[in-house]
Design an enzyme around this catalytic site. Structure first.
Site, PDB file in Angstrom:
ATOM      1  N   CYS A   1      12.769   5.042   6.141  1.00  0.00           N
ATOM      2  CA  CYS A   1      14.113   5.406   6.571  1.00  0.00           C
ATOM      3  C   CYS A   1      14.910   4.140   6.871  1.00  0.00           C
ATOM      4  CB  CYS A   1      14.044   6.283   7.815  1.00  0.00           C
ATOM      5  SG  CYS A   1      13.054   7.783   7.594  1.00  0.00           S
TER       6      CYS A   1
ATOM      7  N   LEU B   1      14.495   9.336   4.999  1.00  0.00           N
ATOM      8  CA  LEU B   1      13.666   9.662   3.846  1.00  0.00           C
ATOM      9  C   LEU B   1      12.598  10.613   4.364  1.00  0.00           C
ATOM     10  CD1 LEU B   1      12.897   9.171   0.853  1.00  0.00           C
ATOM     11  CD2 LEU B   1      11.378   7.359   1.658  1.00  0.00           C
TER      12      LEU B   1
ATOM     13  N   GLY C   1       9.516   4.764  10.286  1.00  0.00           N
ATOM     14  CA  GLY C   1       8.086   4.519  10.338  1.00  0.00           C
ATOM     15  C   GLY C   1       7.249   5.754  10.131  1.00  0.00           C
ATOM     16  N   GLU C   2       5.956   5.559  10.292  1.00  0.00           N
ATOM     17  CA  GLU C   2       4.973   6.632  10.200  1.00  0.00           C
ATOM     18  C   GLU C   2       3.980   6.449  11.344  1.00  0.00           C
ATOM     19  OE1 GLU C   2       5.147   9.009   8.012  1.00  0.00           O
ATOM     20  OE2 GLU C   2       6.658   8.152   6.662  1.00  0.00           O
TER      21      GLU C   2
END
EC number: 6.3.5.4
Length: 525
Positions: free
Chosen positions: A2, A51, A76-77
């Protein structure tokens, strides 16, 4: 990936300012084409370009705690978000987003929660209860982040330079592994593993422990609600990523959604070494393989776009980013939104050819430490921004925090290159995956010597770039290079050409690529 943009402590809360923040946020839209969000609270603006990888239906940002007093925008993830949610039984979650856990963890634990996160991230969190904020970046700097300051006392934070360079008086890289607190007005390091102090480690090499750590890193990155694949050049690193992914895909949620046959992607000039090697690995692993070709002219035509998106004039980075940029566009056109890639291995294991010259294990270890610390300026930048230019997310298991800690705790004597006893570069990684009974890769691939990415895609690529640069930069121009560009003066026509393009996009005198911000360019040959 993102895109995030935050303007904090801004003296202007007019509608015109809101419009300006939205305008700047749209410069990051390529990073997150699925949704745009903005929260304006008092003198603070938090914008987000999404995203959607996890919970596409409801995970739009910014995200909040229950009463919306905590606001967070995240790129992030968070791979352990489900486990973290279980530790917050008194909290109510609005979405299935992995990033929502950040707001609730902060409410429960304050700034110290950052040590609980397993993943890659850049975020800005606003606590409206006391009008304070914190911002942080992941351990290695896989996600890009910049911080800037305005004349009105405002603090600006953005995923890319293009969100800051027109409106900030000064900006720089947000340092990886750090947290910035408005209460203290300063940075503090949150990631400080034993290897970071550059003390020489002494843990014996355990092939199975190293293998397990890497497999765990890959398995984490199979967390996705959208179609995905692997980048496969046919070299050791990408081949191991593909092999482990293919081996453990079955039984995952990703396999339930998108099938058990892995998709792999490769790019190169016609007849390039990478295309041949990647096809062989793909056949061995049984992946659905996609091969993309480009010409030298295709790459040259894309150079300006690459420099705009990757935001660097470093020669080696641009050479390697361009094929990746072209491939990412093709991958996204197939409906894929996430790929797993092999960056970081060379820095951790001393994989570059000049490591042959390491005089002893102490010097080798120090060099690997320095290379990892600088990754956010080079390979992380390329892997993230060349893909994000097309709304594609790249995940890099070699830079998993726990894997790095395991690999960097090994006695560096095991990383020394010793051809006389059969130890080529990255021997311990190769040995860890050398399984006779259930092979991960064919032997000749497992022990294939490293090539630079830009060489592997085709040897004429670099020659073409040099020839094209020479058409635009004269010998006379090079004589004045030190006067025109006194900081990081270009020493080749190719470097001068890239610098001219960069300065056109980012003309501000104080940019992160100035030497006073500590950047040392990589060597190119």
């Amino acid at each position: 990936m993102c895109g995030i943009l935050a303007v904090l402590g801004c003296s202007d809360d007019s509608q015109a300012k809101r419009v300006r923040v939205l305008e700047l946020s749209r410069r990051l839209k390529h990073r997150g084409p699925d949704w745009s969000g903005l929260d304006h609270h008092g003198d603070c603006y938090l914008a987000h370009q999404r995203l959607a990888i996890i919970d596409p239906a409801s995970g739009d940002q910014p995200l909040y705690n229950e009463d919306k007093t905590i606001i967070v925008t995240v790129n992030g993830e968070i791979y352990n978000h489900e486990e973290l949610r279980k530790g917050l039984p008194g909290h109510t979650f609005r979405t299935g987003s992995d990033c929502e856990v950040i707001a609730h963890l902060y409410e429960e634990h304050g700034e110290s929660f950052i040590h609980m996160l397993d993943g890659i991230f850049s975020f800005v969190l606003l606590d409206s209860r006391n009008n304070s904020f914190v911002a942080a970046r992941d351990a290695i700097g896989v996600t890009p982040l910049y911080i800037g300051w305005g004349l009105d006392g405002s603090v600006w934070i953005s995923s890319e330079m293009k969100g800051l360079n027109d409106d900030c008086e000064h900006f720089k890289f947000f340092p990886p592994g750090h947290l910035y607190s408005s209460k203290e007005g300063s940075f503090k390091r949150w990631y400080n593993p034993p290897w970071f102090s550059e003390v020489i480690p002494s843990v014996p090499f355990d092939p199975l422990a190293l293998r397990k750590a890497f497999e765990d890193a890959v398995i984490k990155r199979l967390m996705t609600d959208v179609p995905f694949g692997v980048l496969l050049s046919g070299g050791l690193d990408s081949s191991l990523v593909a092999s482990v992914t293919a081996r453990y895909l079955e039984g995952t949620k990703a396999a339930e959604l998108w099938g058990t046959q892995l998709h792999s992607f490769c790019v190169g000039l016609e007849g390039s070494p990478d295309l041949k090697a990647a096809k062989e690995v793909a056949n061995f692993l049984g992946t659905i393989h996609h091969e993309f070709h480009f010409t030298v002219q295709d790459g040259i035509d894309a150079i300006e776009d690459v420099i705009y998106h990757v935001e660097t004039y470093d020669v080696t980075t641009i050479r390697a980013s361009t094929p990746m940029f072209l491939m990412s566009r093709k991958i996204k056109s197939l409906g894929v939104k996430m790929v797993i890639s092999g960056e970081g291995s060379d820095e951790i294991f001393g994989g570059y050819l000049y490591f042959h010259k390491a005089p002893n294990k102490e010097e080798l270890h120090l060099e690997t430490c320095h290379k990892i610390k600088a990754l956010h300026q080079y390979d992380c930048l390329r892997a993230n921004k060349a893909t994000s230019a097309w709304g594609l997310e790249a995940r890099v298991p070699f830079l998993d925090k726990e894997f790095v800690n395991v690999a960097m705790s090994i006695d560096p004597e095991w990383k020394m290159i010793k051809p006389d006893i059969g130890r080529i570069e990255k021997w311990i990684l190769r040995r860890a995956f050398d399984d006779e009974e259930n092979p991960y890769l064919p032997k000749h691939i497992l022990y294939r010597q490293k090539e630079q990415f830009s060489d592997g895609v085709g040897y004429s690529w670099i020659d073409g770039l040099k020839a094209h640069s020479a058409l635009h930069v004269t010998d006379k121009m090079m004589l004045n290079a030190a006067h025109i560009y006194p900081h990081n003066t270009p020493t080749t026509k190719e470097a001068y050409y890239y610098r001219m393009i960069f300065e056109r996009f980012f003309p501000q005198i104080d940019s992160p690529w100035r030497s006073k911000c500590g950047l040392q360019h990589s060597k190119s040959y």
